[in-house]
Design a protein around this motif. Structure first.
Motif, short mmCIF file in Angstrom:
data_model
loop_
_atom_site.label_atom_id
_atom_site.label_comp_id
_atom_site.label_asym_id
_atom_site.label_seq_id
_atom_site.Cartn_x
_atom_site.Cartn_y
_atom_site.Cartn_z
N VAL A 1 0.84 -1.20 0.00
CA VAL A 1 0.00 0.00 0.00
C VAL A 1 0.88 1.25 0.00
O VAL A 1 0.65 2.20 -0.77
N SER A 2 1.90 1.27 0.85
CA SER A 2 2.78 2.44 0.93
C SER A 2 3.52 2.67 -0.39
O SER A 2 3.61 3.80 -0.88
N ALA A 3 4.03 1.57 -0.98
CA ALA A 3 4.79 1.70 -2.22
C ALA A 3 3.91 2.18 -3.36
O ALA A 3 4.29 3.09 -4.13
N PHE A 4 2.70 1.62 -3.50
CA PHE A 4 1.83 2.01 -4.61
C PHE A 4 1.25 3.41 -4.41
O PHE A 4 1.05 4.14 -5.39
N ALA A 5 0.97 3.78 -3.17
CA ALA A 5 0.45 5.13 -2.93
C ALA A 5 1.50 6.18 -3.30
O ALA A 5 1.19 7.17 -3.98
N MET A 6 2.75 5.97 -2.88
CA MET A 6 3.80 6.92 -3.22
C MET A 6 4.11 6.87 -4.71
O MET A 6 4.35 7.91 -5.35
N GLY A 7 4.10 5.67 -5.30
CA GLY A 7 4.33 5.56 -6.74
C GLY A 7 3.26 6.27 -7.55
O GLY A 7 3.56 6.93 -8.55
N GLY A 8 2.00 6.14 -7.13
CA GLY A 8 0.93 6.84 -7.83
C GLY A 8 1.09 8.35 -7.76
O GLY A 8 0.83 9.07 -8.73
N LEU A 9 1.55 8.86 -6.61
CA LEU A 9 1.76 10.29 -6.46
C LEU A 9 2.88 10.79 -7.36
O LEU A 9 2.75 11.83 -8.03
N LEU A 10 3.98 10.06 -7.43
CA LEU A 10 5.09 10.46 -8.28
C LEU A 10 4.74 10.35 -9.76
O LEU A 10 5.13 11.20 -10.58
N LEU A 11 3.99 9.32 -10.14
CA LEU A 11 3.58 9.17 -11.53
C LEU A 11 2.63 10.30 -11.96
O LEU A 11 2.72 10.79 -13.09
N SER A 12 1.74 10.68 -11.07
CA SER A 12 0.83 11.79 -11.40
C SER A 12 1.61 13.09 -11.55
O SER A 12 1.28 13.93 -12.39
N GLN A 13 2.66 13.28 -10.73
CA GLN A 13 3.48 14.48 -10.87
C GLN A 13 4.13 14.54 -12.24
O GLN A 13 4.20 15.59 -12.88
N THR A 14 4.59 13.39 -12.74
CA THR A 14 5.17 13.34 -14.08
C THR A 14 4.11 13.57 -15.15
O THR A 14 4.35 14.24 -16.15
N ALA A 15 2.91 13.01 -14.94
CA ALA A 15 1.84 13.13 -15.94
C ALA A 15 1.39 14.57 -16.11
O ALA A 15 1.05 15.00 -17.22
N TYR A 16 1.39 15.37 -15.04
CA TYR A 16 0.89 16.73 -15.10
C TYR A 16 1.84 17.69 -15.79
O TYR A 16 1.52 18.87 -15.93
N ARG A 17 3.01 17.23 -16.23
CA ARG A 17 3.90 18.11 -16.99
C ARG A 17 3.28 18.51 -18.32
O ARG A 17 3.61 19.56 -18.86
N GLY A 18 2.39 17.68 -18.86
CA GLY A 18 1.74 18.00 -20.12
C GLY A 18 0.42 18.71 -19.98
O GLY A 18 -0.31 18.85 -20.96
N GLY A 19 0.06 19.16 -18.77
CA GLY A 19 -1.22 19.80 -18.54
C GLY A 19 -1.97 19.09 -17.44
O GLY A 19 -1.50 18.12 -16.84
N LEU A 20 -3.20 19.56 -17.18
CA LEU A 20 -3.97 19.04 -16.05
C LEU A 20 -5.20 18.25 -16.49
O LEU A 20 -5.46 17.17 -15.97
#
Length: 326
Positions: free
Chosen positions: A199-218
């Motif tokens: 749970v901890s690994a996937f929650a933090m991974g999802g947060l970091l992946l979303s940070q990368t995804a938002y580079r192209g907009g919201l």
């Protein structure tokens, strides 16, 4: 106050916190170079502000589930998209376009249809240790495939973020049911410890992946995250936790229609975001270049007192008194 009203109020505040976190992540991504490492990102206050907003939204979501059923609270969580799109547009100093509104509405309608078909009673079953490990391994394989270099990295990273967040929610459900079970089993075990780490690994991974995804907009990345999250959680529930769609064939048709509407909404948001961030639209018009010495002169054109046509500078040699050559 009625328990249902409390659940609705908490869900609305939770959606607002998630939306503010998404906007903060998007603005941080716009100010951060793509080569910036995770350690430098962790040293920025804006990053921790987004983490705090996400954590607050998660706590409010869990609190809402204590007062209302999942079939009520989960659809209200999709209001994150409705709140984040205008917030992101305001932060960028522009208005929300018609295409963005249409995409938002279609995505929410599709999500609502999917969530209506997945309603049911409170969860009682949990994942076994082999099932949890299998889910974790499959999720990491899917995320690795979506994170590979290629076209549209923002949407692929958004899908990976939604999947990891949905899997983290399903594992959290297993952890919560196991901890609150009063059957007399051990409170701490290898299974619960493994699930907690996942749970901890996937929650933090999802947060970091979303940070990368938002580079192209919201707009489009957030829509993909909002769509992939419940789909991943529902897939685990249907395959491993004994959950079933309500209504039989009618629910299947409704789920297919909801999927089509949500996909169409994501496409509209993607197109609108691409137009909003197209550098060619903001480019300055080309400035015509005027040759200071025309190759030919028009007979009868106005001339200066020394006989030089207007618009033609005297040659340097003529100004210095030297010979000039036409």
């Amino acid at each position: 106050m009625n328990a249902t009203l409390i659940a609705v109020a908490l869900s609305l505040v939770s959606a607002g916190a998630y939306a503010a976190a998404a906007v903060a992540q998007s603005r941080l991504a716009g100010r951060t170079d793509s080569s910036t490492g995770i350690l430098r990102l962790l040293g920025r206050g804006a990053w921790w502000s987004a983490v705090g907003l996400n954590a607050g939204g998660a706590l409010l979501h869990v609190a809402a589930l204590n007062y209302g059923p999942l079939t009520l609270v989960q659809p209200l969580g999709a209001l994150t998209l409705v709140a984040a799109v205008p917030l992101g547009a305001r932060a960028a100093g522009r208005r929300v376009g018609r295409t963005e509104w249409r995409g938002t509405v279609l995505t929410l309608l599709g999500l609502g249809a999917l969530l209506l078909t997945a309603g049911g009673s409170a969860p009682h079953e949990t994942l076994t240790l082999p099932e949890a490990l299998g889910v974790g391994a499959a999720t990491m394989a899917v995320v690795a495939g979506l994170s590979r270099p290629g076209a549209r990295p923002g949407l692929r990273h958004a899908a990976a973020s939604g999947i990891t967040s949905g899997v983290a929610s399903a594992l959290t459900q297993t952890l919560t049911v196991a901890v609150t079970d009063h059957s007399g089993g051990p409170l701490f075990s290898w299974r619960l410890l493994t699930v907690a780490l996942l749970v901890s690994a996937f929650a933090m991974g999802g947060l970091l992946l979303s940070q990368t995804a938002y580079r192209g907009g919201l707009g489009a990345p957030l829509a993909v995250v909002t769509l992939a999250n419940p789909v991943a959680a529902a897939a685990i529930g249907l395959a491993l936790l004994g959950e079933r769609l309500q209504g039989g064939p009618v629910s299947l048709v409704l789920a297919l229609l909801g999927t089509a509407a949500a996909v169409r909404g994501v496409i509209l948001l993607s197109r609108a975001q691409a137009r909003a961030t197209d550098p060619g639209e903001a480019a300055a018009p080309p400035v015509p270049v005027v040759d200071p010495v025309p190759s030919r002169l028009v007979i009868g054109s106005p001339r200066r007192a020394d006989g030089t046509p207007l618009g033609v500078e005297p040659l340097a040699a003529a100004r210095s008194g030297g010979p000039s050559h036409p």
